[in-house]
Design an enzyme around this catalytic site. Structure first.
Site, PDB file in Angstrom:
ATOM      1  N   ARG A  69       0.741  -1.091   0.054  1.00 43.95           N
ATOM      2  CA  ARG A  69      -0.044   0.061  -0.190  1.00 43.95           C
ATOM      3  C   ARG A  69       1.000   1.281   0.118  1.00 43.95           C
ATOM      4  O   ARG A  69       0.358   2.425  -0.022  1.00 43.95           O
ATOM      5  CB  ARG A  69      -1.157  -0.056   1.223  1.00 43.95           C
ATOM      6  CG  ARG A  69      -2.016  -1.042   1.232  1.00 43.95           C
ATOM      7  CD  ARG A  69      -3.339  -0.729   1.781  1.00 43.95           C
ATOM      8  NE  ARG A  69      -3.304  -0.709   3.226  1.00 43.95           N
ATOM      9  CZ  ARG A  69      -4.303  -0.383   4.174  1.00 43.95           C
ATOM     10  NH1 ARG A  69      -5.566  -0.378   3.594  1.00 43.95           N
ATOM     11  NH2 ARG A  69      -4.039  -0.413   5.488  1.00 43.95           N
ATOM     12  N   ASP A  70       2.017   1.167  -0.145  1.00 46.76           N
ATOM     13  CA  ASP A  70       2.945   2.186  -0.141  1.00 46.76           C
ATOM     14  C   ASP A  70       4.335   2.263  -0.853  1.00 46.76           C
ATOM     15  O   ASP A  70       5.286   2.427  -0.490  1.00 46.76           O
ATOM     16  CB  ASP A  70       3.159   2.831   1.329  1.00 46.76           C
ATOM     17  CG  ASP A  70       3.391   4.471   1.340  1.00 46.76           C
ATOM     18  OD1 ASP A  70       3.427   4.885   0.325  1.00 46.76           O
ATOM     19  OD2 ASP A  70       4.122   4.911   2.363  1.00 46.76           O
ATOM     20  N   ILE A  71       4.053   1.552  -2.037  1.00 47.68           N
ATOM     21  CA  ILE A  71       5.311   1.451  -2.986  1.00 47.68           C
ATOM     22  C   ILE A  71       5.610   2.861  -3.543  1.00 47.68           C
ATOM     23  O   ILE A  71       4.883   3.481  -4.293  1.00 47.68           O
ATOM     24  CB  ILE A  71       4.917   0.274  -3.967  1.00 47.68           C
ATOM     25  CG1 ILE A  71       4.685  -0.997  -3.492  1.00 47.68           C
ATOM     26  CG2 ILE A  71       6.098   0.400  -5.122  1.00 47.68           C
ATOM     27  CD1 ILE A  71       5.421  -1.698  -2.704  1.00 47.68           C
TER      28      ILE A  71
END
Length: 251
Positions: A69-71
């Protein structure tokens, strides 16, 4: 427990804190290395080496039902040998059947998938959209819509057919990005499928040629600021080296 994921080593609990012990990744983040006063934007061949490893890490996560969810470049750390590792799982989630339609806006605006912004449900494909944004970040030093403030950027992500793809990219990488930026998350290929994309496969064949087997062709000191995130948490500053990869003779 995967070579492209920052490894969890243990934890220590006190009365007031939970200390999480992670492996140290000495070269800092890709976001720090592509700064204009450091290494600068990567050529497509070098970006392919790192993105392939990011996808390998995502295959491992997604097979276990974990969504990062935070690449983004700041959460992709590198070793001196050119290995990259996904870090910072502070907003990651493990999906169960009941969680598939969870409504939450989590992540970093410029790398955020439209279905996350619209709160229509996070899924593994949301990470794939972020991979596309990260590719553009590595090649241009900034993700799509970075010239806008966060709120207008979120509006454009939802409204536009796809994020703008900079001119001058090769047809292979342009096709890769278009697949990552499928507006309908169901239409996006998964990480395992993207690993077979011609952009990554051609780069892998080139990097395995005999003249490119020495990975140590970039050897420059990079001072990592104290805010650089070596393992998903803040840590001390130090000297390190720019990332290296087996096809780095091409740069």
């Amino acid at each position: 427990n995967h070579k492209n994921i920052v490894k969890y080593l243990g934890s220590l609990k006190t009365n007031s804190h939970l200390h999480i012990i992670l492996e140290y990744v000495e070269n800092g983040s890709l976001a720090n290395i592509i700064k204009p006063n450091k290494f600068g934007p990567f050529p497509e061949s070098l970006a392919a080496v790192y993105i392939a490893q990011v996808l390998e890490g995502l295959v491992y996560l997604h097979e276990q039902g974990v969504i990062h969810r935070d690449i983004k470049g700041a959460n992709i750390l590198t070793t001196k040998e050119g290995l990259v590792k996904l870090a910072d799982f502070g907003v990651a989630t493990k999906l169960t059947e009941a969680d598939v339609n969870t409504h939450s806006v989590v992540g970093t605006p410029y790398w955020m998938a439209p279905e996350v912004i619209e709160m229509s449900g996070v899924c593994a494909a949301s990470d794939i959209w972020s991979v596309g944004c990260t590719v553009i970040e590595l090649l241009t030093c900034s993700p799509p819509y970075y010239e806008l403030q966060p709120m207008p950027a979120l509006f454009r992500i939802v409204q536009d057919v796809q994020p703008p793809i900079p001119e001058g990219f090769s047809p292979e990488i342009t096709d890769f990005l278009r697949q990552c930026f499928q507006k309908d998350s169901i239409q996006r290929p998964d990480a395992k499928t993207l690993l077979m994309h011609p952009w990554l496969q051609n780069s892998r064949r080139a990097s395995s040629s005999p003249r490119q087997t020495n990975p140590r062709h970039i050897d420059m000191d990079v001072e990592v600021p104290s805010s650089d995130n070596h393992a998903g948490f803040s840590g001390p500053s130090g000297d390190t080296q720019a990332p290296v990869a087996s096809d780095v003779e091409q740069v």
